[in-house]
Scaffold this active site. Structure first.
Site, PDB file in Angstrom:
ATOM      1  N   THR A   1      -1.884  10.109  -8.834  1.00 60.02           N
ATOM      2  CA  THR A   1      -0.740  10.606  -9.614  1.00 60.02           C
ATOM      3  C   THR A   1      -1.047  12.003 -10.148  1.00 60.02           C
ATOM      4  O   THR A   1      -0.248  12.934 -10.006  1.00 60.02           O
ATOM      5  CB  THR A   1      -0.420   9.658 -10.785  1.00 60.02           C
TER       6      THR A   1
ATOM      7  N   ASN B   1       3.586   3.536   0.837  1.00 57.72           N
ATOM      8  CA  ASN B   1       2.969   2.430   0.104  1.00 57.72           C
ATOM      9  C   ASN B   1       3.783   1.140   0.140  1.00 57.72           C
ATOM     10  O   ASN B   1       3.259   0.082  -0.176  1.00 57.72           O
ATOM     11  CB  ASN B   1       2.718   2.837  -1.347  1.00 57.72           C
TER      12      ASN B   1
ATOM     13  N   GLN C   1      -2.626   5.900   0.421  1.00 49.65           N
ATOM     14  CA  GLN C   1      -2.618   4.657   1.194  1.00 49.65           C
ATOM     15  C   GLN C   1      -3.338   4.801   2.533  1.00 49.65           C
ATOM     16  O   GLN C   1      -3.775   3.807   3.103  1.00 49.65           O
ATOM     17  CB  GLN C   1      -1.183   4.185   1.448  1.00 49.65           C
TER      18      GLN C   1
ATOM     19  N   SER D   1      -6.866   8.347  -4.076  1.00 51.06           N
ATOM     20  CA  SER D   1      -7.109   7.506  -5.249  1.00 51.06           C
ATOM     21  C   SER D   1      -8.238   6.523  -4.948  1.00 51.06           C
ATOM     22  O   SER D   1      -8.231   5.860  -3.910  1.00 51.06           O
ATOM     23  CB  SER D   1      -5.828   6.737  -5.585  1.00 51.06           C
TER      24      SER D   1
ATOM     25  N   HIS E   1      -9.010   3.654  -6.477  1.00 56.01           N
ATOM     26  CA  HIS E   1      -8.754   2.215  -6.589  1.00 56.01           C
ATOM     27  C   HIS E   1      -7.938   1.641  -5.430  1.00 56.01           C
ATOM     28  O   HIS E   1      -7.711   0.442  -5.359  1.00 56.01           O
ATOM     29  CB  HIS E   1      -8.129   1.851  -7.940  1.00 56.01           C
TER      30      HIS E   1
ATOM     31  N   CYS F   1       9.605  -2.171  -8.564  1.00 56.16           N
ATOM     32  CA  CYS F   1       8.337  -1.492  -8.384  1.00 56.16           C
ATOM     33  C   CYS F   1       7.570  -1.674  -9.680  1.00 56.16           C
ATOM     34  O   CYS F   1       6.376  -1.889  -9.718  1.00 56.16           O
ATOM     35  CB  CYS F   1       8.673  -0.057  -8.056  1.00 56.16           C
TER      36      CYS F   1
HETATM   37  C1  LIG Z   1      -1.220   4.142  -5.705  1.00 53.52           C
HETATM   38  C2  LIG Z   1      -0.533   5.363  -5.220  1.00 53.52           C
HETATM   39  C3  LIG Z   1      -0.413   6.485  -6.032  1.00 53.52           C
HETATM   40  C4  LIG Z   1      -0.904   6.514  -7.451  1.00 53.52           C
HETATM   41  O1  LIG Z   1      -2.300   6.561  -7.502  1.00 53.52           O
HETATM   42  P1  LIG Z   1      -3.057   6.413  -8.890  1.00 53.52           P
HETATM   43  O2  LIG Z   1      -4.473   6.724  -8.546  1.00 53.52           O
HETATM   44  O3  LIG Z   1      -2.866   5.000  -9.319  1.00 53.52           O
HETATM   45  O4  LIG Z   1      -2.479   7.385  -9.827  1.00 53.52           O
HETATM   46  C5  LIG Z   1       0.220   7.595  -5.505  1.00 53.52           C
HETATM   47  N1  LIG Z   1       0.702   7.606  -4.267  1.00 53.52           N
HETATM   48  C6  LIG Z   1       0.602   6.546  -3.454  1.00 53.52           C
HETATM   49  C7  LIG Z   1       1.151   6.614  -2.064  1.00 53.52           C
HETATM   50  C8  LIG Z   1      -0.018   5.385  -3.899  1.00 53.52           C
HETATM   51  O5  LIG Z   1      -0.084   4.323  -3.106  1.00 53.52           O
END
Ligand SMILES: *Cc1c(COP(=O)(O)O)cnc(C)c1O
Length: 393
Positions: free
Chosen positions: A75, A154, A182, A202, A204, A328
């Site tokens: 984000t 996503n 993703q 990201s 996580h 969502c």
């Molecule tokens: C999860 C996700 C985000 C957000 O990522 P964070 O690290 O949680 O801020 C942004 N874009 C996509 C496509 C995602 O799947």
């Protein structure tokens, strides 16, 4: 033995790999130093760990480690890319191109920029969820400074033609950003092959910890980019603030595990995904895959179940963790903007499920989920007053 509930929401987040937790642990205790402390070994140890993590991520995406900037997540990386490019632009009139199926972390900053006077074109995908290079080309004007298109969606997992769009952007001298949160770790993602100037990641989503991410910034592109956060000049001045050393260490470790497992994991999850789909198709009629099956992440399936109320679908799946095409966030019970954009009627969008498979998904779990979902859908259809005519696709 099957452990319940079954987790099939790997697009929302992934469990941190135990090897990642192990790599991170010392950086909470013995090795707690501040990576910016230059005058003693506590700082040097932390700094070395951060630099190793930077190289690990750089290796996975095929770039120089100086091109990797750590952030708090995808984000923030998206916000930094979009707002950073626009605020650094010296043009009087600024135009940005994006796609209707992007993550909120791209669409929301675009809306903020629009309120500030930036012209934003939101391109519509086709019924398969895909956008073509031609559609992007038609959206470009002389004022376009940035094109942002996600690598993998996503919700429906579709893969856009990133290298073609990248080449198009480059030939027009326009900066190209992609949200690759993703895609990372699930398919080869090499920045040079894709002609990407900026890319968001990201931790996580790849079995690393929450609250860490990165932005790739292509050095040779000389992208003018202003920081969102000032104060101390960390990360080459692009993202100030004391580095999240344990998180960054975990991100690096997670990236390196993905690097070695990618090919096998891709095959394995795709096999399980196909088993899930063929199981559902064998047991149920009137189901439909949302988005292209061909151009898709190996671990994603998104299916619409006709002839039932979406609300009762999720409620009935108490020991299977999936997302629906409805909310969502639970605070916002609208039909998904992604499914809307590809022309799925609201009633079918709400009766859609997103399955996200991952590192610990087993075939026993898939068989359990096929059985659970099929019997639930059959039961709900018997109770439902919805007819197919209400939800023509
Ligand atoms: C999860 C996700 C985000 C957000 O990522 P964070 O690290 O949680 O801020 C942004 N874009 C996509 C496509 C995602 O799947």
């Amino acid at each position: 033995m099957l452990k319940l509930p079954v987790y099939l929401d790997y697009h929302a987040t992934t469990p941190t790999d135990p090897r990642v937790v192990e790599a991170m642990t010392p950086y909470f205790s013995d090795r707690f130093g501040n990576a910016s402390s230059r005058q003693h070994s506590f700082g040097w140890i932390a700094r070395d760990a951060v630099e190793l993590a930077r190289r690990q991520l750089a290796t996975l995406i095929g770039c120089h480690s100086r091109e990797v900037y750590f952030t708090s997540g995808a984000t923030e990386s998206n916000n930094l890319a979009l707002k950073g490019i626009v605020s650094a632009s010296t043009k009087r009139r600024i135009h940005v191109v994006t796609v209707a199926t992007e993550h909120r972390a791209v669409l929301d900053p675009c809306r903020v920029l629009q309120d500030l006077g930036v012209r934003v074109t939101v391109v519509q995908p086709d019924q398969d969820g895909l956008i073509s290079v031609e559609v992007i080309k038609r959206a470009i004007t002389t004022e376009t400074v940035l094109i942002t298109v996600m690598t993998a969606n996503n919700e429906i997992g579709v893969l856009h033609p990133i290298s073609e769009i990248g080449a198009l952007a480059r030939s027009h001298g326009i900066v190209f950003h992609t949200d690759a949160a993703q895609a990372l770790g699930k398919m080869p993602f090499v920045v040079e092959d894709l002609s990407v100037d900026l890319a968001s990641f990201s931790a996580h989503k790849i079995y690393g910890p929450k609250g860490v991410g990165a932005l790739y910034v292509r050095r040779r592109a000389n992208v003018p980019l202003l920081p969102l956060i000032d104060g101390g000049g960390h990360e080459q001045g692009l993202r100030s603030g004391t580095l999240n050393v344990p998180g960054i260490v975990g991100f690096g470790c997670a990236a390196s595990i993905c690097q070695s497992d990618l090919i096998d994991e891709r095959k394995r999850t795709q096999m399980l995904r196909d088993r899930l789909l063929s199981g559902l198709e064998y047991r149920l009629e009137r189901i439909r895959v949302n988005g292209s099956l061909k151009h898709r992440l190996p671990n994603n399936l998104n299916v619409a179940f006709a002839g039932l109320e979406g609300e009762s679908l999720l409620a009935g799946l108490n020991d299977v963790a999936v997302s629906s095409g409805a909310a969502c966030t639970s605070a916002n019970p609208e039909a998904s903007h992604v499914l809307k954009a590809i022309g799925v009627p609201d009633i079918l969008a709400r009766a859609s499920l997103r399955f996200g498979l991952g590192r610990w998904t087993t075939s026993e779990e898939i068989d359990y989920v096929v059985d659970k979902v099929s019997s639930l859908v059959t039961r709900l259809r018997e109770l439902s007053s919805i007819t197919d005519d209400d939800q023509v696709h």
